[in-house]
Design a protein around this motif. Structure first.
Motif, PDB file in Angstrom:
ATOM      1  N   SER A  86      -0.183 -10.418  20.151  1.00 23.31           N
ATOM      2  CA  SER A  86       0.940  -9.560  19.796  1.00 23.31           C
ATOM      3  C   SER A  86       2.085  -9.823  20.763  1.00 23.31           C
ATOM      4  O   SER A  86       2.004 -10.712  21.612  1.00 23.31           O
ATOM      5  CB  SER A  86       0.507  -8.091  19.829  1.00 23.31           C
ATOM      6  OG  SER A  86      -0.053  -7.763  21.087  1.00 23.31           O
ATOM      7  N   CYS A 105       0.156  -7.786  14.391  1.00 23.82           N
ATOM      8  CA  CYS A 105      -0.482  -7.754  13.067  1.00 23.82           C
ATOM      9  C   CYS A 105      -1.937  -7.337  13.217  1.00 23.82           C
ATOM     10  O   CYS A 105      -2.680  -7.917  14.012  1.00 23.82           O
ATOM     11  CB  CYS A 105      -0.389  -9.129  12.398  1.00 23.82           C
ATOM     12  SG  CYS A 105      -1.403  -9.269  10.904  1.00 23.82           S
ATOM     13  N   SER A 127       1.684  -5.145   9.914  1.00 21.72           N
ATOM     14  CA  SER A 127       2.285  -5.264  11.240  1.00 21.72           C
ATOM     15  C   SER A 127       2.753  -3.893  11.702  1.00 21.72           C
ATOM     16  O   SER A 127       3.380  -3.141  10.948  1.00 21.72           O
ATOM     17  CB  SER A 127       3.457  -6.246  11.211  1.00 21.72           C
ATOM     18  OG  SER A 127       2.994  -7.543  10.874  1.00 21.72           O
ATOM     19  N   SER A 173       5.397   0.669  10.425  1.00 24.03           N
ATOM     20  CA  SER A 173       4.465  -0.364   9.995  1.00 24.03           C
ATOM     21  C   SER A 173       5.085  -1.101   8.818  1.00 24.03           C
ATOM     22  O   SER A 173       5.779  -0.501   7.994  1.00 24.03           O
ATOM     23  CB  SER A 173       3.106   0.226   9.604  1.00 24.03           C
ATOM     24  OG  SER A 173       3.234   1.099   8.502  1.00 24.03           O
ATOM     25  N   CYS A 176       1.843  -9.308   7.360  1.00 20.78           N
ATOM     26  CA  CYS A 176       1.235  -9.740   8.614  1.00 20.78           C
ATOM     27  C   CYS A 176       2.137 -10.728   9.342  1.00 20.78           C
ATOM     28  O   CYS A 176       2.325 -11.851   8.880  1.00 20.78           O
ATOM     29  CB  CYS A 176      -0.126 -10.390   8.360  1.00 20.78           C
ATOM     30  SG  CYS A 176      -0.918 -10.990   9.873  1.00 20.78           S
ATOM     31  N   TYR A 177       2.687 -10.295  10.482  1.00 23.02           N
ATOM     32  CA  TYR A 177       3.374 -11.221  11.375  1.00 23.02           C
ATOM     33  C   TYR A 177       2.317 -11.779  12.324  1.00 23.02           C
ATOM     34  O   TYR A 177       2.148 -11.319  13.447  1.00 23.02           O
ATOM     35  CB  TYR A 177       4.486 -10.508  12.139  1.00 23.02           C
ATOM     36  CG  TYR A 177       5.621 -10.012  11.269  1.00 23.02           C
ATOM     37  CD1 TYR A 177       6.157 -10.815  10.265  1.00 23.02           C
ATOM     38  CD2 TYR A 177       6.151  -8.738  11.450  1.00 23.02           C
ATOM     39  CE1 TYR A 177       7.195 -10.371   9.468  1.00 23.02           C
ATOM     40  CE2 TYR A 177       7.202  -8.282  10.659  1.00 23.02           C
ATOM     41  CZ  TYR A 177       7.716  -9.100   9.660  1.00 23.02           C
ATOM     42  OH  TYR A 177       8.745  -8.661   8.862  1.00 23.02           O
ATOM     43  N   CYS A 180       2.487 -13.198  16.600  1.00 18.42           N
ATOM     44  CA  CYS A 180       3.950 -13.135  16.556  1.00 18.42           C
ATOM     45  C   CYS A 180       4.590 -13.099  17.935  1.00 18.42           C
ATOM     46  O   CYS A 180       3.954 -12.774  18.940  1.00 18.42           O
ATOM     47  CB  CYS A 180       4.391 -11.907  15.765  1.00 18.42           C
ATOM     48  SG  CYS A 180       3.823 -10.349  16.475  1.00 18.42           S
ATOM     49  N   TYR A 209       6.368 -16.173  13.691  1.00 19.50           N
ATOM     50  CA  TYR A 209       4.959 -15.888  13.400  1.00 19.50           C
ATOM     51  C   TYR A 209       4.393 -16.984  12.505  1.00 19.50           C
ATOM     52  O   TYR A 209       5.114 -17.873  12.032  1.00 19.50           O
ATOM     53  CB  TYR A 209       4.821 -14.520  12.730  1.00 19.50           C
ATOM     54  CG  TYR A 209       5.460 -14.420  11.355  1.00 19.50           C
ATOM     55  CD1 TYR A 209       4.700 -14.548  10.195  1.00 19.50           C
ATOM     56  CD2 TYR A 209       6.841 -14.209  11.214  1.00 19.50           C
ATOM     57  CE1 TYR A 209       5.294 -14.451   8.942  1.00 19.50           C
ATOM     58  CE2 TYR A 209       7.430 -14.108   9.963  1.00 19.50           C
ATOM     59  CZ  TYR A 209       6.651 -14.236   8.825  1.00 19.50           C
ATOM     60  OH  TYR A 209       7.238 -14.146   7.589  1.00 19.50           O
TER      61      TYR A 209
END
Length: 546
Positions: free
Chosen positions: A110, A126, A131, A158, A162-163, A166, A180
């Motif tokens: 993250s 994510c 995310s 949120s 999905c990153y 990232c 990402y």
């Protein structure tokens, strides 16, 4: 040790004075030795705010998540906060049952960044397809040279996307970007609050698997650092956040600085206040986990970074200290007596805890009361197991427990916690305290990390009637043995006076596998096999190098 030509002494400011002691002023170290922190803090990102460095890391299902560490010199670190105080990713993170839990899920790679315009720290990651953004504002870092007076983490947003792996960037004009992806590297622009996506596009691919994006801007160039696991680090460079990006290698299967460990990779870069730059990465160093190492970098005239290597072309074991300062942080060793109103940020529960089942007792003696929170015969399913990273290469963690309020069927003690673990503790049988060494507790990777073995009593004894306190020592050798057949061992000891210790059982052989990701940890536990109601008090925890 000699350094390559780019590592001339003019590149660094050496430390000139030491911290004040009661009766002397000792000279500070002028060099540091890798690893910079011999604890399991992987998937790292390091930033600087004013004169303070901050560091974030993966924590998976451990709670609170995403620790924040701080340093004044990029070498000595201490945990000061967690960006995710409560894992708000679903009910499984509450460890509801043996089939409703989240081992190996949760917080992976993250990102942590600071937004100067609003005095806000931003964390994004994510988790299982979505995310999450957590922010801490108003801590005073902007007007206090990077020092935070108080952390105030809040779940801010949120995004149903999905990153993956990232890296955040707050640009000069305050625009927020996030890099990402895997294989195909993407960049997204977020709205002014970072709570929603404005646009996203692919910016780079060359067909090989890469991940671990970290995004920066320097001298008009945008950079995305990515890793080819588990050996290489590449640098992508462009005049625009949207590309096109060129790519060059930063490190590729680089040797050093530790033997029987993996290659240094997957990290990020950070500058000191005097504009010297460093690359901080991690090494797979099981059984201890993934530990951080640092090295200086230089920049070419056309904007490409190069790692400063030692005279053998390897990642250096030692380098000059990055920053000259008299400011210090607490040592990683010492004794915690659980004073105050909250746990220190060295501690993480195995999942979100049941907050009604533990209490800091306060007063002059302190102590942490752990009431049984789960009825089970499986330590992996027991809530409120409290874990602490192990310091390498060799150390001992000693828990002092008051066992006077245990109930029939309760099990409490000190564990070496991982997917293949052992513990020393008390099995309360009626009014008898049975002292036990238990091994062969296992999770099954091939079966969604379900428990495959709840443990075997390998050695036992009986405490004298009337014993109310016992000290449990877990003595661990986490010298790297990754990729080898060498098996490091841990021994388990007990004492009834805190002075004379006796080993119980034989040495426990630790696994070097990486698939659980987290390294072995010290842990204190208390769970019931018959009914809730009993408790123990952890009166202190002491960790020392050996």
């Amino acid at each position: 040790m000699r350094f390559s030509a780019v590592a001339c002494s003019a590149l660094f400011a050496l430390v000139h004075a030491g911290p004040l002691a009661a009766d002397s002023l000792d000279a500070r170290a002028t060099t540091f030795t890798n690893p910079i922190l011999w604890e399991d803090y992987p998937d790292l990102e390091v930033i600087r705010v004013g004169e303070v460095f901050y560091y974030t890391s993966s924590t998976f299902a451990f709670s609170p998540g995403a620790p924040v560490l701080k340093s004044y010199d990029l070498v000595n670190w201490t945990p000061v906060s967690h960006s995710v105080p409560n894992l708000n990713f679903g009910t499984k993170y509450n460890l509801n049952s043996a089939t409703d839990r989240a081992y190996v899920k949760g917080i992976w790679a993250s990102s942590l960044r600071y937004r100067d315009s609003t005095d806000t720290f931003m964390w994004i990651g994510c988790v299982e397809g979505k995310s999450y953004l957590w922010t801490s504002s108003g801590g005073g870092a902007k007007n206090n040279n990077g020092e935070v007076s108080s952390w105030n983490w809040k779940s801010t947003a949120s995004v149903n996307k999905c990153y993956y792996d990232c890296g955040l960037l707050v640009d000069d004009d305050d625009t927020i970007y996030v890099a990402y992806g895997s294989t195909n590297i993407m960049v997204a622009q977020l709205n002014k609050d970072g709570t929603a996506e404005v646009k996203s596009q692919q910016v780079y691919t060359n067909g090989q698997y890469i991940e671990g994006s970290r995004m920066y801007k320097k001298d008009g160039y945008y950079y995305i650092f990515v890793t080819k696991p588990a050996s290489d680090e590449y640098v992508l460079k462009s005049k625009s956040p949207w590309g096109p990006y060129e790519m060059k290698v930063l490190v590729q299967s680089i040797g050093g600085p530790l033997s029987s460990a993996g290659f240094s990779h997957q990290g990020g870069i950070v500058s000191t206040k005097d504009n010297q730059w460093y690359y901080v990465a991690f090494m797979d160093s099981y059984p201890g986990g993934r530990i951080p190492v640092a090295a200086p970098i230089t920049w070419s005239s056309d904007g490409w970074p190069s790692l400063v290597k030692d005279s053998s072309g390897k990642w250096g074991t030692t380098y000059p200290m990055p920053v000259s300062t008299s400011k210090t942080v607490p040592p990683v060793t010492g004794t915690d007596t659980f004073q105050g109103t909250s746990l220190s940020h060295e501690w993480e529960w195995n999942h979100n805890p049941d907050t009604s089942k533990f209490k800091l007792l306060g007063g002059s003696t302190g102590g942490l009361q752990l009431s049984t929170a789960t009825v089970t015969d499986d330590l992996y399913t027991a809530r409120n197991t409290l874990t602490h990273r192990i310091i390498g290469p060799k150390s001992a963690g000693t828990f002092r427990l008051d066992i006077s309020k245990m109930a029939d069927g309760d099990r409490a003690g000190a564990a070496l916690f991982r997917d293949n673990m052992a513990y020393i503790g008390i099995h309360r049988e009626g009014s008898t305290n049975k002292l036990v060494y238990v091994n062969n507790l296992k999770l099954d990777q091939a079966n969604s990390w379900k428990t495959s073995a709840t443990g075997t009593v390998a050695a036992s004894s009986t405490l004298a009637a009337g014993t109310t306190e016992v000290w449990f020592k877990v003595q661990a050798d986490i010298t790297p043995a990754f990729g080898s057949s060498t098996q490091r061992t841990t021994t388990f000891w007990y004492s009834t006076d805190g002075s004379k210790f006796t080993q119980l059982g034989g040495a426990f052989g630790m696994i070097n596998d990486w698939q659980f990701f987290t390294g072995f940890r010290f842990a204190a536990f208390n769970f019931a096999t018959k009914a809730l109601g009993g408790s123990v008090t952890v009166k202190s925890f002491d960790m020392q190098k050996i």
